[in-house]
Write a protein that holds these residues in place. Structure first.
Motif, PDB file in Angstrom:
ATOM      1  N   GLU A 148      14.627   1.274  17.070  1.00  0.00           N
ATOM      2  CA  GLU A 148      15.115   2.580  16.623  1.00  0.00           C
ATOM      3  C   GLU A 148      16.559   2.816  17.036  1.00  0.00           C
ATOM      4  N   ALA A 149      17.048   2.061  18.026  1.00  0.00           N
ATOM      5  CA  ALA A 149      18.432   2.249  18.472  1.00  0.00           C
ATOM      6  C   ALA A 149      19.411   1.958  17.330  1.00  0.00           C
ATOM      7  N   VAL A 152      19.531   4.881  15.041  1.00  0.00           N
ATOM      8  CA  VAL A 152      20.330   5.976  15.608  1.00  0.00           C
ATOM      9  C   VAL A 152      21.811   5.703  15.385  1.00  0.00           C
ATOM     10  N   GLU A 153      22.234   4.451  15.611  1.00  0.00           N
ATOM     11  CA  GLU A 153      23.637   4.093  15.403  1.00  0.00           C
ATOM     12  C   GLU A 153      24.039   4.248  13.940  1.00  0.00           C
ATOM     13  N   LEU A 157      18.725   8.531  12.376  1.00  0.00           N
ATOM     14  CA  LEU A 157      18.059   9.433  13.309  1.00  0.00           C
ATOM     15  C   LEU A 157      19.115  10.097  14.178  1.00  0.00           C
ATOM     16  N   ARG A 158      18.891  11.351  14.527  1.00  0.00           N
ATOM     17  CA  ARG A 158      19.812  12.097  15.397  1.00  0.00           C
ATOM     18  C   ARG A 158      19.265  12.017  16.813  1.00  0.00           C
ATOM     19  N   ASN A 159      19.980  11.331  17.665  1.00  0.00           N
ATOM     20  CA  ASN A 159      19.470  11.010  19.001  1.00  0.00           C
ATOM     21  C   ASN A 159      19.139  12.261  19.807  1.00  0.00           C
ATOM     22  N   GLY A 160      19.955  13.285  19.697  1.00  0.00           N
ATOM     23  CA  GLY A 160      19.715  14.481  20.496  1.00  0.00           C
ATOM     24  C   GLY A 160      18.576  15.348  20.005  1.00  0.00           C
ATOM     25  N   LEU A 162      15.559  13.916  18.670  1.00  0.00           N
ATOM     26  CA  LEU A 162      14.363  13.108  18.481  1.00  0.00           C
ATOM     27  C   LEU A 162      13.151  13.768  19.139  1.00  0.00           C
ATOM     28  N   ASP A 177      13.230  13.247  13.638  1.00  0.00           N
ATOM     29  CA  ASP A 177      14.019  14.438  13.957  1.00  0.00           C
ATOM     30  C   ASP A 177      13.766  15.564  12.950  1.00  0.00           C
ATOM     31  N   ARG A 303      10.095  14.288  25.464  1.00  0.00           N
ATOM     32  CA  ARG A 303      10.269  14.658  24.061  1.00  0.00           C
ATOM     33  C   ARG A 303       9.186  15.653  23.626  1.00  0.00           C
TER      34      ARG A 303
END
Length: 432
Positions: A148-149, A152-153, A157-160, A162, A177, A303
């Protein structure tokens, strides 16, 4: 009617033998007519459909090679879709495409199209989907990956933001998200181990149902919210007319009944305009709760869980829809009860007025009877007087002796005769 499939990177070809990447199961109503099935009594048509209903829209086994699942929900289709016309009994079907498989499903108020393959759908596949002339209700893109990293890059996906949790005893994790992307999709990541392809397919289907019916339930709030102003106005009108009826009189009652009737019509029209949407919201929310229970999510680290997010964002909206429904139904019941009450009061007042009118008419009739009797008596006297006068003229003309005595003796006889003639004439008139 259709084939359940395990998606492959190549097209499914007719008569292709099953292998580790392709699983085919045939489910058809015709199976109920298999010559080997020979029940004691003839199986009714309704029972055939009831048994077949258990196999409608089943979960699709997903092979390990499947890396992405896309799901589109569309409403308002007017032209035949790319899969062509279907009968009322057809609720789902499968077609092979160059980069995977497409599956369409018919729901109560919308259609859905699901793609599964080793990557994103190709141009030809997207051309099929974009050819639909309906409106997109919601869309979901599920990545079946452990990395999933990278997503995110790439901004998928929006890391903040999740959220998610673990499932299947901690062997499966879901991240999302719930943000709507430019392509209309909500992205999810599913990673972990499944017992087999069938379990993987069932899990993905539960996530699809969760998102599809979550949005479906919230559509009720979108339609209900603009109607709150109308409901509040109707409630205010009802309170005003009820409070103003402190003095009950026929004029006020008639005016109140007119207002109540209009309120009843307006309230019924308001409920009719949202009745289906409210019922759909309750049904969709029930499905969402069922899917959350089936998934049995466990919190992961700090989370927010999927169930927590849905409970926080969806339940207040559903509660608002239910509250609107309860208020509208309560107003409808109150207006109906008021109509019955004031109708009863008005009918009672009308009956009292009718009773007074009947009493007055009875008194008038009695007076007319007395007057008629008095007139009858005077008529007898008058006729007797004229008859005696005529007799007197005759006696005087004849110069008959004792005329005065004869006239005096004839008065009662003439009076009785006149009275008898009057009674006979009255009976004759009444008899006719």
């Amino acid at each position: 009617y259709w084939l359940i499939y395990g998606p492959t990177s190549a097209c499914l070809k007719e008569n292709q033998p099953p292998n580790k990447r392709t699983v085919l199961f045939e489910i058809s109503y015709s199976a109920m007519k298999d010559p080997q099935i020979n029940p004691v009594l003839r199986l009714s048509k309704a029972s055939v459909h009831a048994h077949a209903e258990a196999h409608r829209r089943p979960a699709v086994p997903l092979a390990n090679e499947v890396s992405e699942v896309w799901h589109w929900v569309v409403q308002g289709l007017t032209d035949p879709p790319f899969w062509g016309p279907v009968s009322l009994n057809d609720v789902h079907s499968l077609m092979s495409v160059e980069d995977g498989v497409l599956r369409w499903e018919r729901h109560t108020e919308f259609w859905s199209v699901t793609y599964a393959g080793n990557g994103p759908p190709g141009k030809k596949t997207l051309k099929h989907v974009t050819s639909l002339d309906g409106e997109l209700v919601t869309a979901l893109r599920i990545f079946l990956t452990d990395n999933e990293a990278t997503l995110v890059e790439q901004g998928e996906l929006r890391n903040g933001f999740l959220l998610g949790g673990t499932f299947k005893g901690g062997t499966v994790e879901v991240l999302t998200d719930f943000w709507l992307r430019k392509n209309g999709c909500v992205n999810m990541v599913v990673r972990g181990r499944f017992a087999d392809e069938a379990e993987r397919g069932r899990f993905i289907k539960s996530l699809i149902d969760l998102e599809m019916y979550r949005v479906g339930a919230l559509r009720g709030l979108t339609q209900i919210r603009p109607q709150f102003g109308t409901l509040e106005r109707l409630e205010a009108d009802y309170s005003h007319v009820t409070a103003s009826l402190k003095e009950l009189n026929s004029d006020r009652l008639a005016e109140a009944l007119t207002i109540y009737k209009q309120l009843a019509i307006d309230t019924n029209q308001l409920l009719d305009s949202v009745r289906y949407r409210i019922a759909a919201t309750k049904a969709y929310y029930s499905i969402v709760e069922t899917r959350l229970t089936e998934l049995d999510e466990v919190s992961h680290a700090t989370r927010q869980t999927l169930s927590g997010f849905i409970a926080q964002r969806l339940k207040p909206g559903v509660d608002t829809v239910i509250a609107f429904d309860n208020r509208a139904k309560q107003l409808e019941a109150s207006v109906t009860n008021s109509l019955r009450l004031y109708n009863a009061i008005l009918e009672n007042e009308i009956q009292q007025q009718n009773q007074q009118l009947l009493t007055s008419m009875e008194q008038s009739t009695k007076q007319q009877v007395r007057l008629a009797k008095a007139v009858e008596g005077f008529s007898v006297i008058a006729l007797t007087y004229y008859a005696v006068g005529l007799l007197g003229y005759v006696g005087t003309a004849l110069n008959y002796p004792f005329t005065a005595w004869i006239i005096a003796g004839a008065v009662p006889i003439i009076g009785v005769a006149v009275w008898l003639l009057t009674q006979w004439a009255k009976r004759d008139i009444q008899g006719s």
